[in-house]
Design a protein around this motif. Structure first.
Motif, PDB file in Angstrom:
ATOM      1  N   CYS A  98      19.162 -31.536 -32.696  1.00  0.00           N
ATOM      2  CA  CYS A  98      20.161 -31.525 -31.623  1.00  0.00           C
ATOM      3  C   CYS A  98      20.387 -32.919 -31.055  1.00  0.00           C
ATOM      4  O   CYS A  98      19.444 -33.696 -30.875  1.00  0.00           O
ATOM      5  CB  CYS A  98      19.678 -30.563 -30.537  1.00  0.00           C
ATOM      6  SG  CYS A  98      20.569 -30.626 -28.982  1.00  0.00           S
ATOM      7  N   ARG A  99      21.656 -33.234 -30.762  1.00  0.00           N
ATOM      8  CA  ARG A  99      22.032 -34.512 -30.160  1.00  0.00           C
ATOM      9  C   ARG A  99      22.979 -34.247 -28.990  1.00  0.00           C
ATOM     10  O   ARG A  99      23.976 -33.531 -29.135  1.00  0.00           O
ATOM     11  CB  ARG A  99      22.738 -35.419 -31.181  1.00  0.00           C
ATOM     12  CG  ARG A  99      21.883 -35.751 -32.412  1.00  0.00           C
ATOM     13  CD  ARG A  99      20.736 -36.681 -32.037  1.00  0.00           C
ATOM     14  NE  ARG A  99      19.914 -37.040 -33.173  1.00  0.00           N
ATOM     15  CZ  ARG A  99      18.780 -36.427 -33.520  1.00  0.00           C
ATOM     16  NH1 ARG A  99      18.364 -35.384 -32.811  1.00  0.00           N
ATOM     17  NH2 ARG A  99      18.087 -36.835 -34.552  1.00  0.00           N
ATOM     18  N   VAL A 100      22.684 -34.844 -27.841  1.00  0.00           N
ATOM     19  CA  VAL A 100      23.491 -34.666 -26.628  1.00  0.00           C
ATOM     20  C   VAL A 100      23.852 -36.040 -26.083  1.00  0.00           C
ATOM     21  O   VAL A 100      22.966 -36.877 -25.861  1.00  0.00           O
ATOM     22  CB  VAL A 100      22.731 -33.870 -25.547  1.00  0.00           C
ATOM     23  CG1 VAL A 100      23.594 -33.709 -24.293  1.00  0.00           C
ATOM     24  CG2 VAL A 100      22.289 -32.508 -26.076  1.00  0.00           C
ATOM     25  N   ARG A 101      25.136 -36.274 -25.870  1.00  0.00           N
ATOM     26  CA  ARG A 101      25.608 -37.511 -25.248  1.00  0.00           C
ATOM     27  C   ARG A 101      26.469 -37.150 -24.048  1.00  0.00           C
ATOM     28  O   ARG A 101      27.340 -36.283 -24.149  1.00  0.00           O
ATOM     29  CB  ARG A 101      26.376 -38.375 -26.257  1.00  0.00           C
ATOM     30  CG  ARG A 101      25.481 -38.937 -27.346  1.00  0.00           C
ATOM     31  CD  ARG A 101      26.246 -39.702 -28.421  1.00  0.00           C
ATOM     32  NE  ARG A 101      25.333 -40.348 -29.342  1.00  0.00           N
ATOM     33  CZ  ARG A 101      24.789 -39.758 -30.414  1.00  0.00           C
ATOM     34  NH1 ARG A 101      25.104 -38.493 -30.702  1.00  0.00           N
ATOM     35  NH2 ARG A 101      23.956 -40.409 -31.193  1.00  0.00           N
ATOM     36  N   ILE A 102      26.244 -37.826 -22.940  1.00  0.00           N
ATOM     37  CA  ILE A 102      26.906 -37.504 -21.681  1.00  0.00           C
ATOM     38  C   ILE A 102      27.550 -38.766 -21.129  1.00  0.00           C
ATOM     39  O   ILE A 102      26.879 -39.782 -20.936  1.00  0.00           O
ATOM     40  CB  ILE A 102      25.909 -36.941 -20.643  1.00  0.00           C
ATOM     41  CG1 ILE A 102      25.167 -35.729 -21.215  1.00  0.00           C
ATOM     42  CG2 ILE A 102      26.624 -36.594 -19.344  1.00  0.00           C
ATOM     43  CD1 ILE A 102      23.979 -35.280 -20.364  1.00  0.00           C
ATOM     44  N   GLY A 103      28.854 -38.712 -20.867  1.00  0.00           N
ATOM     45  CA  GLY A 103      29.564 -39.787 -20.181  1.00  0.00           C
ATOM     46  C   GLY A 103      29.989 -39.283 -18.819  1.00  0.00           C
ATOM     47  O   GLY A 103      30.711 -38.286 -18.723  1.00  0.00           O
ATOM     48  N   MET A 104      29.561 -39.943 -17.741  1.00  0.00           N
ATOM     49  CA  MET A 104      29.752 -39.385 -16.406  1.00  0.00           C
ATOM     50  C   MET A 104      30.011 -40.498 -15.382  1.00  0.00           C
ATOM     51  O   MET A 104      29.340 -41.530 -15.391  1.00  0.00           O
ATOM     52  CB  MET A 104      28.516 -38.590 -16.007  1.00  0.00           C
ATOM     53  CG  MET A 104      28.676 -37.685 -14.812  1.00  0.00           C
ATOM     54  SD  MET A 104      29.897 -36.349 -15.002  1.00  0.00           S
ATOM     55  CE  MET A 104      29.334 -35.498 -16.481  1.00  0.00           C
ATOM     56  N   ALA A 105      30.964 -40.243 -14.485  1.00  0.00           N
ATOM     57  CA  ALA A 105      31.298 -41.222 -13.450  1.00  0.00           C
ATOM     58  C   ALA A 105      30.170 -41.384 -12.444  1.00  0.00           C
ATOM     59  O   ALA A 105      29.838 -42.500 -12.044  1.00  0.00           O
ATOM     60  CB  ALA A 105      32.583 -40.812 -12.736  1.00  0.00           C
ATOM     61  N   PHE A 106      29.595 -40.268 -12.006  1.00  0.00           N
ATOM     62  CA  PHE A 106      28.462 -40.350 -11.081  1.00  0.00           C
ATOM     63  C   PHE A 106      27.654 -39.067 -11.161  1.00  0.00           C
ATOM     64  O   PHE A 106      28.132 -38.028 -11.628  1.00  0.00           O
ATOM     65  CB  PHE A 106      28.914 -40.632  -9.645  1.00  0.00           C
ATOM     66  CG  PHE A 106      29.804 -39.584  -9.031  1.00  0.00           C
ATOM     67  CD1 PHE A 106      29.278 -38.483  -8.372  1.00  0.00           C
ATOM     68  CD2 PHE A 106      31.188 -39.715  -9.087  1.00  0.00           C
ATOM     69  CE1 PHE A 106      30.100 -37.525  -7.798  1.00  0.00           C
ATOM     70  CE2 PHE A 106      32.021 -38.765  -8.515  1.00  0.00           C
ATOM     71  CZ  PHE A 106      31.476 -37.662  -7.869  1.00  0.00           C
ATOM     72  N   VAL A 107      26.413 -39.156 -10.678  1.00  0.00           N
ATOM     73  CA  VAL A 107      25.471 -38.038 -10.744  1.00  0.00           C
ATOM     74  C   VAL A 107      24.795 -37.894  -9.393  1.00  0.00           C
ATOM     75  O   VAL A 107      24.245 -38.861  -8.857  1.00  0.00           O
ATOM     76  CB  VAL A 107      24.417 -38.271 -11.844  1.00  0.00           C
ATOM     77  CG1 VAL A 107      23.362 -37.166 -11.825  1.00  0.00           C
ATOM     78  CG2 VAL A 107      25.075 -38.362 -13.215  1.00  0.00           C
ATOM     79  N   THR A 108      24.827 -36.685  -8.828  1.00  0.00           N
ATOM     80  CA  THR A 108      24.214 -36.417  -7.523  1.00  0.00           C
ATOM     81  C   THR A 108      23.082 -35.392  -7.671  1.00  0.00           C
ATOM     82  O   THR A 108      22.848 -34.851  -8.751  1.00  0.00           O
ATOM     83  CB  THR A 108      25.251 -35.873  -6.529  1.00  0.00           C
ATOM     84  OG1 THR A 108      25.555 -34.502  -6.868  1.00  0.00           O
ATOM     85  CG2 THR A 108      26.538 -36.695  -6.556  1.00  0.00           C
ATOM     86  N   THR A 109      22.454 -35.083  -6.553  1.00  0.00           N
ATOM     87  CA  THR A 109      21.410 -34.049  -6.534  1.00  0.00           C
ATOM     88  C   THR A 109      21.999 -32.653  -6.415  1.00  0.00           C
ATOM     89  O   THR A 109      21.259 -31.669  -6.401  1.00  0.00           O
ATOM     90  CB  THR A 109      20.458 -34.270  -5.351  1.00  0.00           C
ATOM     91  OG1 THR A 109      21.215 -34.234  -4.127  1.00  0.00           O
ATOM     92  CG2 THR A 109      19.741 -35.609  -5.452  1.00  0.00           C
ATOM     93  N   GLY A 110      23.326 -32.541  -6.342  1.00  0.00           N
ATOM     94  CA  GLY A 110      23.977 -31.273  -6.039  1.00  0.00           C
ATOM     95  C   GLY A 110      24.089 -30.287  -7.180  1.00  0.00           C
ATOM     96  O   GLY A 110      24.622 -29.187  -6.986  1.00  0.00           O
ATOM     97  N   ARG A 111      23.572 -30.637  -8.361  1.00  0.00           N
ATOM     98  CA  ARG A 111      23.639 -29.717  -9.503  1.00  0.00           C
ATOM     99  C   ARG A 111      22.235 -29.530 -10.092  1.00  0.00           C
ATOM    100  O   ARG A 111      21.955 -29.913 -11.236  1.00  0.00           O
ATOM    101  CB  ARG A 111      24.599 -30.252 -10.576  1.00  0.00           C
ATOM    102  CG  ARG A 111      26.033 -30.482 -10.143  1.00  0.00           C
ATOM    103  CD  ARG A 111      26.816 -29.218  -9.914  1.00  0.00           C
ATOM    104  NE  ARG A 111      27.267 -28.580 -11.132  1.00  0.00           N
ATOM    105  CZ  ARG A 111      28.433 -28.834 -11.735  1.00  0.00           C
ATOM    106  NH1 ARG A 111      29.261 -29.747 -11.248  1.00  0.00           N
ATOM    107  NH2 ARG A 111      28.792 -28.167 -12.817  1.00  0.00           N
ATOM    108  N   PRO A 112      21.297 -28.931  -9.334  1.00  0.00           N
ATOM    109  CA  PRO A 112      19.920 -28.789  -9.844  1.00  0.00           C
ATOM    110  C   PRO A 112      19.843 -27.973 -11.127  1.00  0.00           C
ATOM    111  O   PRO A 112      18.986 -28.240 -11.987  1.00  0.00           O
ATOM    112  CB  PRO A 112      19.174 -28.105  -8.697  1.00  0.00           C
ATOM    113  CG  PRO A 112      20.242 -27.459  -7.858  1.00  0.00           C
ATOM    114  CD  PRO A 112      21.435 -28.352  -7.980  1.00  0.00           C
TER     115      PRO A 112
END
Length: 423
Positions: free
Chosen positions: A281-295
């Protein structure tokens, strides 16, 4: 070498483009069939602006912004939006959900479309009403436009909270021409890019256009209609799997709309958990910002990593303030073994996965407007899209996103716990 395309026919095509997705049966366990499995900082990949292929039997075009390759401004996506508008014939209909706009060329094209006999509907987040941008003034010439507001003072159309935004980026066209000049019906455009500079042409972004896909077009128009009509729901619970509201299972993509009532499911998690983690398995994530709001999302990525998936992330931030990620999430992901890079001006919101779905290994793109935040889940109007899978040795959409990811990741700053906040 990076390729940039121009002209209505896109005569110059990427080597990875113009392939056809093939329906695959059960496939043997094997490593991801794309380039080098190790992402190396400082190595600019081939670079990508546009790619095309057939996904789920439908023609799909992907467009990308990579501003550093063009002196800080890349108009690939906005040029394509304007081209789609300019090629919409009289008698057709355009619907647009615009979070933010300062691009007067697009606004002018929408008005010109109306003047030649196209029916145009536009909804915008409330904040656009007071920006003073010429583009907004131009859009007020349309017969059918609305600024999203609600009784709590928020900027959402469906959402009822004071903190809400209409954050969807969406266009549908009953007819328009594809990049090869062929008139096509039932066209849908969606992605991460705003129609601005800072979060549009000056940032890493992605967008997908799907042609002649009736069910997707109808589903996205149903979402647009709910925004246009300002339909509200108890507890801000628009997405509801029990009633079928707020999601559209279509070909070649499934689309999921926010908001969903707080404390229920996580729209992204319940899509990613289709994957059975293993060492292929391979996972790549492109994201503008990351908060604590998605546990739940944090737990899902950690679980995938623990199950054997290799996971890479590229997240926005700058050399002054560091990465746009909460430190607790940053530490959790690094402790789990996730590789994280910070790169200036990443505005993408996508997950790219090669993995086992049921008994079959597939390549899949998940994209749209949702950031890694609680607001994106239960406050804002958002769109999260799961594209149909690609399999075998032909997977142009996946390959395109893979290269776009590396355009940012491989030129970013490697993050460690010791160098927090990863300046």
């Amino acid at each position: 070498m990076r390729s940039k395309f121009s002209g209505s026919g896109y005569a110059r095509a990427l080597a990875l483009a113009a392939f056809t997705w093939a329906v695959g049966g059960c496939e043997p366990v094997r490593p991801e069939y794309v380039g080098n499995d190790v992402d190396v900082p400082g190595n600019l990949e081939s670079g990508i602006s546009v790619a095309t292929g057939t996904v789920g039997g439908k023609t799909v075009w992907a467009h990308f912004n990579n501003p550093p390759a063009f002196g800080g401004t890349d108009q690939t996506i906005t040029n394509e939006v304007q081209r789609l508008i300019d090629n919409t014939p009289a008698g057709a209909t355009i619907r647009a959900a615009i979070h933010s706009i300062s691009h007067n060329g697009i606004a002018t094209s929408l008005v010109a479309a109306q003047n030649r006999g196209v029916t145009v509907y536009v909804v915008m987040d409330a904040k656009n009403a007071t920006t003073g941008y010429a583009a907004v003034t131009t859009l007020k010439q349309l017969a059918n436009y609305k600024f999203c507001t609600n009784a709590s003072g928020g900027g959402g159309c469906i959402s009822t909270t004071a903190a809400s935004n209409m954050h969807t980026k969406l266009f549908t066209f009953s007819q328009t021409r594809d990049p090869n000049g062929v008139l096509q019906p039932y066209v849908s455009w969606f992605g991460s890019a705003n129609l601005t500079g800072a979060s549009g042409t000056e940032a890493f972004n992605n967008a997908i256009t799907v042609y002649n896909a009736t069910t997707l077009y109808d589903g996205l128009n149903a979402n647009f209609t709910d925004m246009w009509n300002r339909n509200h729901y108890a507890n801000n619970d628009y997405y509801d799997s029990a009633s079928g509201r707020g999601y559209y299972l279509t070909n070649p993509a499934d689309a999921y709309s926010s908001p969903e009532a707080a404390g229920q499911t996580d729209t992204i998690v319940t899509r990613l958990n289709d994957v059975t983690p293993d060492t292929s398995c391979r996972v790549r994530i492109g994201m503008a910002f990351v908060t604590t709001g998605r546990p739940e999302l944090l737990a899902q990525i950690k679980s995938m990593k623990a199950g054997g998936c290799a996971v890479w992330m590229v997240v926005s931030g700058d050399s002054t303030n560091g990465i746009d990620m909460s430190q607790s999430v940053y530490n959790d992901l690094l402790d789990a073994g996730v590789a994280i890079h910070r790169k200036d001006k990443v505005h993408d919101k996508f997950f790219l996965i090669y993995g086992k779905y049921g008994t079959t290994y597939n390549y899949r793109v998940y994209t749209g407007s949702q950031n890694w935040s609680q607001d994106a889940l239960s406050e804002n109007e958002e769109l999260f899209v799961k594209m149909a899978p690609e399999s075998g040795t032909v997977h142009p959409l996946y390959d395109a996103y893979y290269t776009h990811f590396n355009d940012a990741y491989n030129n970013g700053v490697a993050c460690t716990k010791a160098n927090w906040p990863c300046r």
